[in-house]
Design a protein around this motif. Structure first.
Motif, short mmCIF file in Angstrom:
data_model
loop_
_atom_site.label_atom_id
_atom_site.label_comp_id
_atom_site.label_asym_id
_atom_site.label_seq_id
_atom_site.Cartn_x
_atom_site.Cartn_y
_atom_site.Cartn_z
N GLY A 121 0.79 -1.22 0.00
CA GLY A 121 0.00 0.00 0.00
C GLY A 121 0.83 1.27 0.00
O GLY A 121 0.30 2.35 -0.30
N GLU A 122 2.13 1.17 0.32
CA GLU A 122 2.96 2.37 0.45
C GLU A 122 4.00 2.53 -0.65
O GLU A 122 4.35 3.65 -1.01
CB GLU A 122 3.67 2.35 1.82
CG GLU A 122 2.74 2.23 3.02
CD GLU A 122 1.80 3.42 3.16
OE1 GLU A 122 2.23 4.55 2.87
OE2 GLU A 122 0.64 3.19 3.56
N TYR A 123 4.53 1.42 -1.17
CA TYR A 123 5.67 1.49 -2.09
C TYR A 123 5.32 0.92 -3.46
O TYR A 123 4.55 -0.05 -3.56
CB TYR A 123 6.85 0.71 -1.52
CG TYR A 123 7.66 1.47 -0.47
CD1 TYR A 123 7.34 2.79 -0.12
CD2 TYR A 123 8.73 0.87 0.17
CE1 TYR A 123 8.08 3.47 0.82
CE2 TYR A 123 9.48 1.54 1.12
CZ TYR A 123 9.14 2.85 1.44
OH TYR A 123 9.87 3.53 2.37
N SER A 124 5.93 1.49 -4.50
CA SER A 124 5.63 1.03 -5.86
C SER A 124 6.85 1.03 -6.78
O SER A 124 6.75 0.64 -7.94
CB SER A 124 4.54 1.90 -6.49
OG SER A 124 4.98 3.27 -6.54
N SER A 125 8.02 1.47 -6.28
CA SER A 125 9.19 1.60 -7.14
C SER A 125 10.40 0.91 -6.52
O SER A 125 10.53 0.83 -5.29
CB SER A 125 9.52 3.08 -7.37
OG SER A 125 10.79 3.23 -7.99
N TYR A 126 11.30 0.42 -7.38
CA TYR A 126 12.55 -0.17 -6.92
C TYR A 126 13.37 0.84 -6.11
O TYR A 126 14.20 0.45 -5.27
CB TYR A 126 13.36 -0.69 -8.10
CG TYR A 126 14.07 0.38 -8.90
CD1 TYR A 126 15.42 0.67 -8.68
CD2 TYR A 126 13.40 1.13 -9.88
CE1 TYR A 126 16.08 1.65 -9.40
CE2 TYR A 126 14.06 2.12 -10.60
CZ TYR A 126 15.39 2.37 -10.36
OH TYR A 126 16.04 3.35 -11.08
N LYS A 127 13.14 2.12 -6.33
CA LYS A 127 13.87 3.16 -5.60
C LYS A 127 13.50 3.16 -4.11
O LYS A 127 14.24 3.71 -3.29
CB LYS A 127 13.59 4.53 -6.21
CG LYS A 127 14.10 4.69 -7.63
CD LYS A 127 13.77 6.08 -8.18
CE LYS A 127 14.25 6.24 -9.62
NZ LYS A 127 13.91 7.58 -10.16
N ASP A 128 12.34 2.58 -3.78
CA ASP A 128 11.92 2.52 -2.39
C ASP A 128 12.63 1.40 -1.62
O ASP A 128 12.53 1.34 -0.38
CB ASP A 128 10.41 2.28 -2.30
CG ASP A 128 9.60 3.40 -2.93
OD1 ASP A 128 10.01 4.57 -2.76
OD2 ASP A 128 8.59 3.11 -3.59
N LEU A 129 13.29 0.52 -2.34
CA LEU A 129 13.91 -0.65 -1.73
C LEU A 129 15.42 -0.50 -1.71
O LEU A 129 15.99 0.24 -2.51
CB LEU A 129 13.50 -1.90 -2.51
CG LEU A 129 11.99 -2.11 -2.69
CD1 LEU A 129 11.74 -3.36 -3.51
CD2 LEU A 129 11.29 -2.19 -1.35
N PRO A 130 16.12 -1.21 -0.79
CA PRO A 130 15.61 -2.21 0.16
C PRO A 130 14.92 -1.57 1.36
O PRO A 130 15.18 -0.41 1.70
CB PRO A 130 16.87 -2.95 0.59
CG PRO A 130 17.95 -1.92 0.48
CD PRO A 130 17.60 -1.10 -0.72
N LEU A 131 14.05 -2.36 2.00
CA LEU A 131 13.34 -1.92 3.18
C LEU A 131 13.35 -3.06 4.20
O LEU A 131 13.13 -4.22 3.84
CB LEU A 131 11.89 -1.56 2.83
CG LEU A 131 10.94 -1.31 4.01
CD1 LEU A 131 11.31 -0.01 4.72
CD2 LEU A 131 9.49 -1.29 3.55
N ILE A 132 13.59 -2.72 5.46
CA ILE A 132 13.47 -3.69 6.55
C ILE A 132 12.67 -3.05 7.67
O ILE A 132 13.04 -1.98 8.18
CB ILE A 132 14.84 -4.14 7.07
CG1 ILE A 132 15.66 -4.82 5.96
CG2 ILE A 132 14.67 -5.11 8.25
CD1 ILE A 132 17.06 -5.23 6.37
N ILE A 133 11.56 -3.66 8.03
CA ILE A 133 10.71 -3.17 9.11
C ILE A 133 10.47 -4.32 10.10
O ILE A 133 10.50 -5.49 9.72
CB ILE A 133 9.38 -2.58 8.60
CG1 ILE A 133 8.69 -3.56 7.62
CG2 ILE A 133 9.62 -1.25 7.91
CD1 ILE A 133 7.38 -3.04 7.09
#
Length: 599
Positions: A121-133
């Motif tokens: 629901g929040e991210y849609s692009s490879y630029k948003d990654l990597p993500l660790i939550i």
């Protein structure tokens, strides 16, 4: 400061009736937890302080690694779990609820679906990654046999984190970051642990490792190589397969009457006792026989079918290895009614000659059964066995399944040295999930070329409440708990041992000086309680340092005892605060006592 005169605690002399392991026994007796229902416990002040210290260390290491904390509800809707098929796969383990409008909910056993949907629901692009939550949250699982206090409960607290990457290389990097963070966390918690290869089980995915705290009371069995660095949970042990050999020139198989031999033991005894079946070079052994175990397998859609597994006769099937290999399907023993419905399977005398998918019976074999190996096995006729049945010549199979029991002394799959076995408590588990949940829930991003790409995920669990019990299992003696300082509810258990006001007044000033110096104190200021009771409580509760203000006060000394080692020393009362402050890592501290040691 904590004071025993007002602290909400009641230590017990006797063990709880249902206590099976030391941590359960001691955490209850020392007043850390109390049972509410099977697998459900309340935390008392000392227990909750210990738990919070562990949670603080876990959170500190997650934050230091650059992971971001979120928090999800425990009450979750059915729909996401249906999309990943886990509403069914979890079976009776799920706590299911229905609201007033008839909608289905569950109490979260784990939160892959929620994390996936949040990122979607929040991210849609490879630029948003990597993500660790990550989150630290209560989980619920309807354990069939809750036991061992807080080690295996129906409600527990877990730190679960998830990585989101554009490709497998990113996943590998995220996985290693978590591995390093877990090592730092468990080191700070004072846990002795091993990292072992593991099965992913219900989580799915590829690479998986467990962090186990070795203890004789652990539920997990693992192996370590005596020569190399190989270590694995028994479910994940890979059995080395012998080299296949040619079948040309081997003597033909021969059927012999073997009445009253429904077991491997009776078969071996009869085979060695009779001239027509005895070997000239050595006696027959159980490992020379091929045992064919029949199971009824129920798939996740409810369909059932027989499964036959061939294993050397000196091995039994390990239930945990079987469950891991067949998941999400479940296996039950073949009943008499099942045999009656499948007359081709002669109970006690089943041979592989009539098995195989083309004959209606799926047949899987142990890795040790390779082409060219020769076996004694059933002849599919009551009271008869066949000798010299050669794999690859006289029978075939539909696949290989590695579910036979693992034993100490088995060969290491890496170097062929011997394996040793031990038991441990699972305190952490890390998975490379891959794209299972992202595919099921349509989590995609646009890559650098503008193409839609499925995100690859990792999942990383750490038992926060379980760590309390795991540490207690490793840090106790016959008198009680021995907490590492980093997790203990206090640094010092201060005892006023005597009846005179002078002793209590000196202990009071000492307690205040400890607190001012950053040393956490549990002050046993109870009047009318004997020194013996106070000493016993101090050892049961397990604070790392015990300081006694008593008979040597007149000489200007207090007794300092290390709870774990039992070492005692007399320390000048004007020096003890600085000594223990340094021990606790608070640096130099001036004495603020102003105590006249003379009565």
């Amino acid at each position: 400061m904590l004071r025993m005169s007002t602290l909400f605690v009641r230590t017990l002399r006797d063990d709880p009736a249902d206590a099976e392991v030391p941590s359960h026994r001691l955490l209850v007796r020392a007043g850390y937890v109390r049972r509410v229902a099977p697998g459900i416990f309340s935390w008392l002040p000392l227990g909750y302080a210990t738990y919070r210290n562990i949670e603080r260390i876990v959170r500190d290491e997650m934050d230091s690694a650059g992971f971001q904390e979120v928090h999800f509800p425990a009450l979750l809707p059915r729909e996401p779990y249906e999309r990943t098929n886990r509403w069914v796969e979890y079976g009776d383990t799920l706590f299911r609820l229905v609201d007033r409008k008839g909608a289905d909910y569950l109490l979260g056993p784990t939160h892959e679906e929620m994390f996936t949907l949040l990122v979607k629901g929040e991210y849609s692009s490879y630029k948003d990654l990597p993500l660790i939550i990550y989150q630290i949250q209560t989980k619920y699982r309807d354990e069939a046999r809750p036991r061992a206090g807080i080690l295996r409960g129906r409600e527990f607290v877990m730190k679960d984190s998830y990585s989101f990457d554009i490709d497998d290389a990113g996943l590998e990097a995220s996985y290693q970051r978590h591995r390093d963070a877990y090592i730092a966390t468990f080191d700070r918690l004072g846990l002795n642990y091993v990292i072992v290869s593991a099965m992913s089980g219900a989580m799915g995915g590829s690479k998986s490792e467990e962090f186990l705290a070795p203890t004789e009371y652990g539920e997990d069995t693992f192996v370590r190589c005596a020569a190399c660095d190989y270590a694995a949970n028994v479910e994940a042990v890979v059995t080395p397969a012998p080299t296949a050999s040619a079948t040309d020139g081997l003597p033909p198989a021969v059927v012999h009457d073997t009445p009253d031999t429904p077991t491997i033991e009776t078969l071996v005894a009869v085979s060695n006792a009779r001239d027509e079946t005895a070997r000239a070079d050595r006696p027959w052994q159980a490992g020379d026989t091929l045992k064919n175990v029949v199971l009824m397998v129920t798939e996740s859609d409810g369909s059932k079918a027989p499964l036959i597994i061939g294993v050397p006769g000196d091995r039994d099937i390990d239930v945990k290895r079987l469950e891991a290999a067949l998941h999400p399907a479940q296996a039950q023993p073949f009943e008499d009614a099942d045999f009656a419905a499948h007359p081709a399977l002669v109970k006690g005398y089943i041979g592989p000659q009539v098995l195989g998918a083309d004959r209606g019976f799926r047949y899987l074999v142990d890795p040790r059964i390779v082409e060219g190996t020769s076996w004694i096995t059933g002849a599919n006729s009551p009271g008869q066995h066949v000798y010299g049945l050669v794999a690859g010549r006289d029978f075939t199979w539909d696949g290989v399944i590695d579910v036979a029991e693992v034993r100490a002394g088995d060969a290491c799959p890496n170097c062929s040295a011997t394996l040793v076995m031990a038991r441990g408590i699972e305190i952490g588990h890390i998975f490379q999930l891959g794209r299972k949940y992202a595919e099921a829930l349509d989590l995609t991003v646009l890559d650098e070329n503008g193409r839609s790409t499925i995100v690859t995920m990792g999942s990383y669990g750490l038992g926060v409440s379980r760590a309390v019990a795991a540490i207690a299992e490793q840090h106790h003696d016959e008198r009680g708990l021995c907490w590492p300082r980093a997790v203990a509810p206090a640094d010092v258990y201060l005892i006023a041992a005597g009846k005179d006001d002078t002793v209590f007044e000196a202990a009071e000033r000492l307690a205040e000086s400890f607190e001012e110096s950053g040393v956490r104190v549990l002050f046993d200021d109870r009047r009318g309680v004997s020194p013996g009771v106070k000493f016993n409580d101090s050892e049961l509760i397990g604070i790392p340092t015990i300081v006694v203000v008593g008979k040597r006060l007149a000489d200007g000394f207090v007794e300092v005892k290390d709870r774990a080692s039992g070492e005692r020393s007399d320390v000048a009362i004007d020096e003890v605060v600085e000594m223990i402050a340094n021990l606790c890592g608070h640096g130099p501290a001036e004495s603020r006592l102003g105590v006249n040691p003379s009565p």
